[in-house]
Design an enzyme around this catalytic site. Sequence first.
Site, PDB file in Angstrom:
ATOM      1  CE1 TYR A 279      -0.767  -3.142  -7.114  1.00 20.76           C
ATOM      2  CE2 TYR A 279       1.565  -2.926  -6.613  1.00 20.76           C
ATOM      3  CZ  TYR A 279       0.247  -2.902  -6.207  1.00 20.76           C
ATOM      4  OH  TYR A 279      -0.055  -2.621  -4.906  1.00 20.76           O
TER       5      TYR A 279
ATOM      6  CD1 TRP B  80       1.056   1.655  -4.525  1.00 22.31           C
ATOM      7  CD2 TRP B  80       0.551   3.543  -3.424  1.00 22.31           C
ATOM      8  NE1 TRP B  80       0.312   1.316  -3.422  1.00 22.31           N
ATOM      9  CE2 TRP B  80      -0.005   2.461  -2.723  1.00 22.31           C
ATOM     10  CE3 TRP B  80       0.381   4.834  -2.919  1.00 22.31           C
ATOM     11  CZ2 TRP B  80      -0.737   2.625  -1.544  1.00 22.31           C
ATOM     12  CZ3 TRP B  80      -0.347   4.983  -1.743  1.00 22.31           C
ATOM     13  CH2 TRP B  80      -0.906   3.886  -1.074  1.00 22.31           C
TER      14      TRP B  80
END
Length: 747
Positions: free
Chosen positions: A114, A116
């Site tokens: 996970y 960005w």
Amino acid sequence: MNPTNRELLTSSHWGTYWVDVDDDRVTALRDFGEDQDPSPIGQGIIDVLSGPTRITTPMVRKGWLEGGAGAAREKRGQEDFVAVTWDEVNQLLADELSRVRRDYGNRAIYAGSYGWASAGRFHHAQSQLKRFLNCIGGCTSSKNAYSYAAAEVVVPHVLGTFRGFIDASTSWESIASDCDLFVAFGGVPLKNGQISQGGTGAHVQKAGVSAAYKAGVQFVNISPLRSDVMDGINAEWLAPRPSTDAALMLGLAHTLMVEALHDQAFLNRYTVGFERFAAYLAGQQDGIAKSADWAADICALPADTIRDLARRMAKSRTMISVAWALTRQDHGEQPYWAAITLAAMLGQIGLPGAGIGFGYSAVNNIGLNRQQIDYASFPQGKNPVDDFIPVARLTDMLENPGGRFDYDGQSYEYPDIRLVWWAGGNPFHHHQDLNRMRGAWAKPETIIVNEWCWNALAKHADIVLPCTTTFERSDIAMSPKDPYLVVMDQAIKPIGQARDDHQIMCGIAAKLGVQEAFTEGRSAAEWQRWIWDDSRQRASQDGIELPDWDSFQQNGWFKVPEPNKPTVMMEEFRNNPDANPLATPSGKIEIFSEKIASFGYDDCPGHAVWLEPFEWLGRAKPDQLHMISNQPHNKLHSQLDHGSVSEGDRPHGVEPVTMHPADANARNLSAGQIVCIHNIRGACFAELNISADIRPGVIQIATGAWYDPDGNTCRKGNPNTLTPDKGTSALAQGPIAHSCLVSVSLR
Ligand SMILES: Nc1nc2c(c(=O)[nH]1)N[C@H]1C(S)=C(S)[C@@H](COP(=O)(O)OP(=O)(O)OC[C@H]3O[C@@H](n4cnc5c(=O)[nH]c(N)nc54)[C@H](O)[C@@H]3O)O[C@H]1N2
Ligand SMILES: Nc1nc2c(c(=O)[nH]1)N[C@H]1C(S)=C(S)[C@@H](COP(=O)(O)OP(=O)(O)OC[C@H]3O[C@@H](n4cnc5c(=O)[nH]c(N)nc54)[C@H](O)[C@@H]3O)O[C@H]1N2
Ligand SMILES: [Mo]
């Protein structure tokens, strides 16, 4: 590197910039003229592109290299690394992947990964990693995002989709022209509007709020922080106890009901289950009416304020805005369900400027009027492994192989993870209760990380693969959430031996004999062109003509024309609910969900309720304070924490924490002191900032400081040493960082 004569361009989650280069070094980023409100965040990268924090060569932890997989794993984070060549590391990786797959199967590989990463449609680290792993049999994955996991699971039961509606939020133009009252749970902090995932062309949040104010919209900021709504717009500030928004919403709903201010015709036509909810509001079963007085005791706001707000909401064209932060608290499903219920009672859902909005607080693209185009992306392929975890159950999984967990109505088993691979995220930033996580992190036999800087994640790996930054590769920014499509030029050569994530995966794929499957014979440049051409066709089907590849490269950017009218969320459903039913079992808004009720979860029953959070001020010991760890204004999460912009706000090397003067006096603390924030889970240092613009009893410290542990204390000020690691409920299992009690004393 630059095929055209124009200046170099780049894009990031925080904005688009022109890039100045001198002698193969990035010397300056200049504002993109299209952006009237550029973010300073980008400047923080220039000084750290090279230097001591940059990873320049593949590295292997000494114990792992000498003793093999699993050796001295408790020393992760403390041991030295040994530099190796790409060829050596690729062989080590190929052998280790083969071992784990042979002995335990692909489900023993966890690559939820996970995070960005960086903007850019092709060099998306997670997609690169997942596509590669899918070529060799897949991996255990994760579901949902830390941002709003609770909403991602509950809202589809209530409205049919969550992501679909955040992509179709009512635009600022519609709010300016039709809204009277904008009730913002969690505010609309401008700090957050700097960001939009996948690239930001022009920042519109500030202009959107300002225009709405000028058009006469009254803002109500319901938040522990006054600064959660910008200065100069005469916003009202209500500061309930944190994690009590669901109770406040129930008190508002009760007032509407007993004063017959709710829209029964709307409820009849567009919703199901209001009677069940109304019975709960009235206290028919538990004997407790969820009145304004009841809510006042929980939220610590005057009951008259709650009643008055309910009446104004009924009388006005009202937009209810819920920050994503409201999901990141215990029972984070409830404020979302309660807000939708409240908006349904007001009967304005689907009207211009009114109804409900998810995340005006969060990112630039919510409220940004744009065409929504489903651009192509780098295909990840199909994961043959079914195992997954709800994203924030990472530590639980590592601690309990074979253990069971509930999620959205079903029970699943935690796999036995032997190998963890992260590319493009930072669990030592995003996860709660980091000290506990560090213990669980010592269990897998091998941890592989693709990173460009020596943050805590890289330091806690066994094998570190140095990746490039966006300046060192060519890419394209084309986010469906932003109208600007931008060429991301390669500005400089890769630093040291850094490789693009794609190239890293190609190297390992070659060792394992799957290079052809991974690349399909295309080079990185050919893939980008493929993404562009395919996207161009998709856009064309929506009646939007994108330029051809060469013209796009020549010009450097392209702006997709705005839609010819403002977006109004759920307008079609309102206009014709029979022709445009919601994707719920009833086709309507489910104020009561038979499906959720059938799961039998105590912590998420069949309609919105108030449930006491795990930690909150209603049960605090006298010296305890509620800690809000919200998004940082000067960076994106942990990214660029080591750069000049973030470091510049931290003259003494520790993160600032804001406290109310009354709380500081009670502890004999004064501004500028270095304090220790602590609880049973851990501690971190912070520099004290005193301000009356925070609710008494609450402290605020931004997330993002790089985890720098000395025992269980983070020297730099990472609040995730303190936050609890518990699921929001058996339904969504989302993270609950915002439900956290702490004590503060002098260091
Ligand atoms: N206490 C608390 N905790 C929270 C939150 C909170 O409100 N409070 N918020 C949560 C939320 S909403 C989120 S979204 C998460 C965010 O958590 P993350 O998304 O994991 O945080 P980032 O710091 O953005 O991590 C991205 C990482 O990718 C690396 N990176 C950048 N570009 C590249 C690249 O091209 N390739 C590779 N391989 N790596 C790259 C960066 O160096 C960085 O380490 O945090 C969550 N954690
Ligand atoms: N500059 C910058 N912008 C960002 C990010 C970043 O790292 N930096 N991260 C991006 C990401 S990944 C995400 S998910 C979004 C997150 O978007 P949000 O979740 O909306 O952002 P936060 O800043 O965590 O929270 C918004 C505000 O909610 C308030 N709040 C906290 N708890 C409560 C509560 O219980 N009740 C009420 N009423 N208010 C509360 C806090 O004061 C906080 O400032 O932001 C995005 N934008
Ligand atoms: Mo997020």
